[in-house]
Write an enzyme that holds these catalytic residues in place. Structure first.
Site, PDB file in Angstrom:
ATOM      1  N   ASP A 139      -7.186  -1.397  -4.396  1.00 30.93           N
ATOM      2  CA  ASP A 139      -8.135  -0.928  -3.375  1.00 30.93           C
ATOM      3  C   ASP A 139      -9.072   0.242  -4.277  1.00 30.93           C
ATOM      4  O   ASP A 139     -10.260   0.469  -3.993  1.00 30.93           O
ATOM      5  CB  ASP A 139      -7.702  -0.019  -2.326  1.00 30.93           C
ATOM      6  CG  ASP A 139      -6.699  -1.147  -1.574  1.00 30.93           C
ATOM      7  OD1 ASP A 139      -7.157  -2.491  -1.653  1.00 30.93           O
ATOM      8  OD2 ASP A 139      -5.638  -0.714  -0.868  1.00 30.93           O
ATOM      9  N   ASP A 168       0.794  -1.148   0.044  1.00 27.10           N
ATOM     10  CA  ASP A 168       0.091   0.112  -0.006  1.00 27.10           C
ATOM     11  C   ASP A 168       0.813   1.318   0.078  1.00 27.10           C
ATOM     12  O   ASP A 168       2.044   1.139   0.742  1.00 27.10           O
ATOM     13  CB  ASP A 168      -0.984  -0.120   1.197  1.00 27.10           C
ATOM     14  CG  ASP A 168      -1.791  -0.987   1.202  1.00 27.10           C
ATOM     15  OD1 ASP A 168      -2.486  -1.545  -0.065  1.00 27.10           O
ATOM     16  OD2 ASP A 168      -2.401  -1.460   2.187  1.00 27.10           O
TER      17      ASP A 168
END
Length: 166
Positions: free
Chosen positions: A141, A122
């Site tokens: 995401d 991330d």
């Protein structure tokens, strides 16, 4: 364009964009926020973290067997079913089809990370002065979230069309 080819290309595009962005982050940044990059002052930053859990790290402290089941096996089964559903359901409108392809592509990209790396990379972080603040997330995401939003709007719009025709 052939419908199945469209599905394959859109899912592959979502996976590719996510994986390319993660390769760039892993090869150019320092992990753990030590090398954070302020893209737009403190409002939009790049901060590389590795997430063993799901959304916002939930489940990262789970027993490894449970983590395997809930973050790898079950998502893989759901993604396989959704893929089957969008290929077989010819009545889906184009907006819903695109939404499902984004969800599947983003989901596959994160499952791929869990299989290959044991965790998900991330790196995006948004903080609009405390008014709106995110956890650290990635392109996959964003694909899943955008797909869910488009699917929601598609459902609302098709519901309004049915009301007008009734």
């Amino acid at each position: 364009m052939n419908r199945n080819l469209f599905i394959i290309l859109l899912v592959a595009f979502n996976i590719a964009i996510d994986q390319i962005s993660k390769v760039i982050v892993r090869s150019t940044m320092i992990r753990g926020g030590k090398g954070q990059i302020n893209v737009i002052q403190d409002y939009f930053q790049l901060i590389w973290v590795e997430n063993k859990g799901a959304f916002l790290g939930m489940g990262s402290d789970m027993n490894p067997t449970l983590r395997l089941v809930f973050l790898l096996v079950l998502p893989a089964i759901v993604l396989a079913y959704v893929t089957y559903y969008i290929v077989k359901t010819k009545e889906l409108d184009r907006m819903s089809l695109i939404a499902f392809c984004c969800i599947v592509g983003g989901g596959i990209a994160n499952v791929f990370d869990r299989i290959v790396f044991g965790q998900v990379t991330d790196f995006f972080y948004i903080d609009l002065g405390g008014v709106f603040k995110t956890g650290i997330f990635n392109v996959a995401d964003m694909s899943v979230t955008a797909g869910m939003i488009v699917l929601l709007f598609s459902g609302i719009l098709s519901g309004k069309k049915k009301e007008k025709t009734a």
